[in-house]
Write a protein that holds these residues in place. Structure first.
Motif, mmCIF file in Angstrom:
data_model
loop_
_atom_site.group_PDB
_atom_site.id
_atom_site.type_symbol
_atom_site.label_atom_id
_atom_site.label_comp_id
_atom_site.label_asym_id
_atom_site.label_seq_id
_atom_site.Cartn_x
_atom_site.Cartn_y
_atom_site.Cartn_z
ATOM 1 N N LEU A 500 0.948 -1.106 -0.022
ATOM 2 C CA LEU A 500 0.059 -0.216 0.005
ATOM 3 C C LEU A 500 1.037 1.188 -0.032
ATOM 4 C CD1 LEU A 500 -2.993 0.665 -0.001
ATOM 5 C CD2 LEU A 500 -2.708 0.851 2.621
ATOM 6 N N SER A 501 0.506 2.252 -0.615
ATOM 7 C CA SER A 501 1.477 3.404 -0.808
ATOM 8 C C SER A 501 1.311 4.072 0.293
ATOM 9 C CB SER A 501 0.582 4.367 -1.974
ATOM 10 O OG SER A 501 1.115 5.748 -1.864
ATOM 11 N N GLY A 502 2.774 4.602 0.843
ATOM 12 C CA GLY A 502 2.936 5.249 2.035
ATOM 13 C C GLY A 502 1.944 6.574 2.172
ATOM 14 N N THR A 503 1.915 7.282 0.997
ATOM 15 C CA THR A 503 1.367 8.388 0.775
ATOM 16 C C THR A 503 -0.200 8.312 1.057
ATOM 17 O OG1 THR A 503 2.312 9.092 -0.945
ATOM 18 C CG2 THR A 503 0.699 10.350 -0.799
ATOM 19 N N VAL A 504 -0.882 7.156 0.842
ATOM 20 C CA VAL A 504 -2.276 6.780 1.080
ATOM 21 C C VAL A 504 -2.505 6.559 2.462
ATOM 22 C CG1 VAL A 504 -3.995 5.360 0.680
ATOM 23 C CG2 VAL A 504 -2.654 6.003 -1.389
ATOM 24 N N ILE A 505 -1.264 5.868 3.043
ATOM 25 C CA ILE A 505 -1.552 5.439 4.448
ATOM 26 C C ILE A 505 -1.410 6.459 5.546
ATOM 27 C CG2 ILE A 505 -0.332 4.239 6.484
ATOM 28 C CD1 ILE A 505 0.719 2.411 4.135
ATOM 29 N N GLU A 506 -0.478 7.410 5.144
ATOM 30 C CA GLU A 506 -0.664 8.748 6.013
ATOM 31 C C GLU A 506 -1.664 9.798 5.697
ATOM 32 O OE1 GLU A 506 1.055 8.382 8.608
ATOM 33 O OE2 GLU A 506 2.466 6.681 7.918
ATOM 34 N N TRP A 519 5.075 12.018 -0.269
ATOM 35 C CA TRP A 519 4.951 12.625 -1.665
ATOM 36 C C TRP A 519 6.164 12.922 -2.355
ATOM 37 C CZ3 TRP A 519 5.469 17.280 -4.425
ATOM 38 C CH2 TRP A 519 4.361 17.501 -5.286
ATOM 39 N N PHE A 520 7.114 13.615 -1.406
ATOM 40 C CA PHE A 520 8.332 14.097 -2.266
ATOM 41 C C PHE A 520 9.089 12.708 -2.447
ATOM 42 C CE2 PHE A 520 7.587 18.152 -0.146
ATOM 43 C CZ PHE A 520 7.711 19.004 -1.113
ATOM 44 N N ASN A 521 8.956 11.519 -2.078
ATOM 45 C CA ASN A 521 9.612 10.295 -2.222
ATOM 46 C C ASN A 521 8.865 9.694 -3.345
ATOM 47 O OD1 ASN A 521 11.809 10.872 -0.337
ATOM 48 N ND2 ASN A 521 10.607 10.085 1.206
ATOM 49 N N LYS A 522 7.992 9.954 -4.130
ATOM 50 C CA LYS A 522 7.443 9.584 -5.095
ATOM 51 C C LYS A 522 6.335 8.187 -4.677
ATOM 52 C CE LYS A 522 8.759 12.278 -8.380
ATOM 53 N NZ LYS A 522 7.926 13.088 -9.091
ATOM 54 N N HIS A 523 5.785 8.434 -3.586
ATOM 55 C CA HIS A 523 4.678 7.474 -3.228
ATOM 56 C C HIS A 523 5.367 6.191 -2.843
ATOM 57 C CE1 HIS A 523 2.375 10.655 -4.728
ATOM 58 N NE2 HIS A 523 2.613 10.329 -6.207
ATOM 59 N N PRO A 524 6.237 5.930 -2.082
ATOM 60 C CA PRO A 524 6.765 4.667 -1.477
ATOM 61 C C PRO A 524 5.695 3.535 -1.141
ATOM 62 C CG PRO A 524 7.068 6.028 0.158
ATOM 63 C CD PRO A 524 6.553 6.807 -0.869
ATOM 64 N N LEU A 525 6.097 1.998 -1.481
ATOM 65 C CA LEU A 525 5.064 1.222 -1.135
ATOM 66 C C LEU A 525 5.359 0.317 -0.053
ATOM 67 C CD1 LEU A 525 4.385 -0.289 -4.700
ATOM 68 C CD2 LEU A 525 2.665 1.085 -3.469
ATOM 69 N N TYR A 526 4.652 0.221 1.177
ATOM 70 C CA TYR A 526 4.817 -0.478 2.191
ATOM 71 C C TYR A 526 4.263 -1.766 2.267
ATOM 72 C CZ TYR A 526 6.695 3.914 3.783
ATOM 73 O OH TYR A 526 7.356 5.112 4.155
ATOM 74 N N ASP A 527 4.742 -2.760 2.868
ATOM 75 C CA ASP A 527 4.060 -4.087 2.816
ATOM 76 C C ASP A 527 2.729 -4.056 3.479
ATOM 77 O OD1 ASP A 527 5.917 -5.224 1.099
ATOM 78 O OD2 ASP A 527 7.279 -5.849 2.908
#
Length: 668
Positions: A500-506, A519-527
């Protein structure tokens, strides 16, 4: 012996005398003088009521000829389908001997002028179960004599049919219709034209000769070409009367069905240009349709079908296969046109989503079905673009419908199961069992090309993983609303190997500091550590049993329901952090509204409370104190998943069992 011969001779003499007397009476009597006698007996033994009868002439010898100058009649029974019939000058001459001894109706001439025929649809009475000695429609048709018309002329004819469900009656007019054989060619030609409502129609063609009709060993050819507005139809074939067989080739095409839709008041949307072609062979009430080729827009359907009319109820069997099926071509079938909405459809209560109209299950009893429907490539729209193909086996026996198995290729995975509808009587009894296995979220969400507003993210960047799930729903009712009230059963979905995208999570929790970082890190994905959404349907609503999506940092927990009866969606999704976070304005997300207008928004009250408290502390105390309402201390990162592990395993086992279809054609 002589006495026996005298008896036989006497019987023959009496019979001949009676026949000759009958012929003499029919041919010599002036029937206009006995008009009252004819009317009285016709009304005595039938439900016909004759309003006018004039210019009667009867002749019977080698041909039977009937002629009237004027006839007007109606039915005594107000519930009869025939309301009234009238005609001006009319004459028919039929060959007597072929009808009596060869089972052939040879119409030597037919003339009709100023015909008016009014019909209406009547309410069907409750039907009893068919008895063993009941005669089927196919058997009745089979007993009718073969008909040949040598000469015919119909002018100024108008037919009217009033339907129970349609606002306006159907009207057909015949300006002229002729059948005649040229002097130098014994092949009869037919030509007719008129209007179907306001739509012009024309028909032309030719048939075999009278010799071919009377010689049962020879094939009897015919061909017809008909135009209805912009729609074209052609039929070519031959009948072998001795064998009881026939071969036909049928072709039809049109730029769209708007004219047909208006004509029959069809309550559907627009459909694109179409072409239909097939060959057919008839063998003793057994129809074989082969080389079926149907094109609708960019879609194509081919196959072979058989229709068996030998049993009490027709049976349709065969296989239909589509090389490509495009959703856009069929969208009109699932839309409505308010101009042609049935007049007797009960209005919905304010805010009601499902109809109270009683479901007509009679169509499910018209025929039995054993059919395989295979789509090799499906081109959908929006989320439907994730469906690639499907394979379904459809069986129906006296209203008992089973689509089992059915398998869909969806987003690199597959969905399989069955649909059961017992429509033998009302209320309908419905059961739907489906299992989804390894549906690729990236492929599923990828076709939704529109980026999510504000976040500048595509749906496929928001989440990845393999979706597994199952549903087992049962419902019963006479109307769609009754079905909605009775629906019950589980709906369960789980995500395997998900991210799941970290941007969505937060952003879900309005964590300002973390959201900006992601957002600045281009939407990293987290397990995703675990993801389970489980719902239970009952009492007209689908309620959450479990709604959990957990990552290392955050758990998203949801609760709510979809109330099918009240037409109301009410869900609340809330994020709980596992870490220590500063700058959090976490507030539940609300999913609310009627079924046809669902909206997603933040719960403003809680958000305003926390943000307002932060502003007040910053103003009255100091900037450091203003951060206190925005600090979350976190939860145990593994605690939430422990409680759903057994449920996750159960969902996967059910999905594996249900999604296993017999067809390997659509399994990915």
């Amino acid at each position: 012996m002589r006495t026996f011969l005298k008896i036989i001779a006497g019987i023959v003499a009496v019979f001949v005398t009676l026949v000759l007397s009958l012929f003499l009476v029919i041919n010599l009597v002036d029937w206009n003088k006995h008009r009252d006698f004819l009317i009285r007996n016709a009304e005595r033994y039938t439900s016909v009521r004759i309003d006018e009868l004039d210019g009667i002439r009867l002749q019977l010898w080698r041909s039977m000829e009937v002629e009237v100058a004027r006839l007007k009649m109606h039915m005594a029974d107000k519930d009869a389908a025939l309301e009234s019939f009238s005609t001006g000058p009319a004459q028919v001459r039929i060959a007597t001997w072929p009808l009596l001894f060869k089972d052939q109706l040879l119409v030597q001439s037919l003339t009709l002028d100023q015909v008016r025929l009014n019909l209406k649809e009547v309410k069907e009475q409750a039907k009893e179960e068919p008895q063993e000695d009941d005669t089927s429609a196919a058997e009745i048709l089979d007993r009718l004599p073969k008909i040949f018309i040598n000469l015919a002329s119909i002018t100024d004819a108008q037919f009217r049919y009033e339907s129970l469900e349609k606002k306006e009656p159907l009207k057909v007019s015949i300006e002229r219709f002729q059948i005649e054989a040229p002097k130098d060619d014994p092949t009869p030609r037919l030509l007719g034209e008129g209007k179907f409502d306001e739509l012009p129609w024309k028909i032309e063609g030719q048939t075999g000769t009278l010799e071919a009709f009377q010689d049962e060993d020879k094939p009897f050819p015919f061909q017809l070409k008909a135009d209805l507005g912009q729609q074209d139809l052609s039929v070519k074939g031959a009948l072998a009367f001795a064998e009881g067989t026939g071969d036909f080739t049928v072709k039809a095409k049109g730029p769209d069905i708007e004219q047909i839709k208006k004509l029959f008041r069809l309550n559907i949307g627009r459909l694109p240009a179409y072409q239909i072609a097939f060959d057919s062979r008839v063998e003793d009430k057994y129809f074989k349709f082969h080389k079926i080729d149907i094109k609708l827009g960019k879609s194509e359907v081919n196959g072979n079908l058989q229709v068996d009319l030998r049993s009490r109820r027709p049976k349709i069997t065969g296989k239909v296969e589509s090389p490509v099926l495009t959703q856009a071509d069929f969208n009109g079938l699932f839309k409505t046109d308010q101009r042609y909405k049935p007049a007797n459809e009960p209005p919905k209560a304010p805010g009601q989503y499902f109809s109270d109209k009683v479901i007509d299950n009679s169509i499910m009893k018209l025929a039995d079905v054993d059919l395989r429907f295979l789509v090799n490539r499906y081109v959908g729209e929006k989320s439907g673009r994730a469906i690639h193909a499907w394979d379904a086996t459809i069986k129906m026996n006296n209203g008992d419908l089973k689509i089992d198995p059915v398998t869909f290729a969806v987003a690199s995975g597959h969905i399989g199961g069955r649909f059961l509808v017992d429509g033998r009587q009302l209320p309908l009894d419905v059961q739907i069992e489906l299992g989804a296995k390894r549906i690729n979220l990236n492929t599923l969400l990828g076709p939704l090309a529109k980026e999510v507003p504000v976040m500048d993210m595509k749906p496929s960047d928001m989440a990845q993983g393999l979706l597994t799930g199952q549903l087992d729903l049962k419902m019963k009712g006479k109307t769609p609303m009754e079905m909605a009230r009775s629906v019950r059963g589980p709906i369960e979905l789980a995500i395997e190997d998900g991210k799941l995208s970290g941007t969505v999570i937060e952003a879900f929790g309005i964590d300002v500091t973390q959201t900006l970082s992601n957002w600045f890190n281009k939407h990293p994905l987290y397990d995703i550590q675990c993801a389970l959404t489980a719902f239970e349907a009952g009492d007209g609503a689908i309620k959450t049993r479990t709604f959990l999506i957990a990552t290392k940092d955050t758990s998203i927990i949801g609760k709510g329901e979809v109330n099918l009866v009240a037409n109301k969606v009410d869900f609340e999704l809330k994020a709980h952090v596992h870490d220590f976070s500063i700058g959090s304005l976490r507030s539940p997300i609300e999913v609310k509204g009627p079924l046809n207008d669902i909206k997603v928004s933040l719960q403003r009250e809680e958000l305003l409370t926390r943000s307002g408290l932060a502003v007040a502390l910053g103003t009255l105390v100091n900037p450091i104190a203003a951060l206190v309402p925005l600090i979350e201390t976190g939860l145990d990162e593994k605690g939430k998943c422990r409680g759903v592990l057994s449920e996750l395993n159960e969902v996967q086992q059910k999905a594996n069992k249900l999604s296993t279809g017999k067809s390997g054609r659509v399994t990915r």
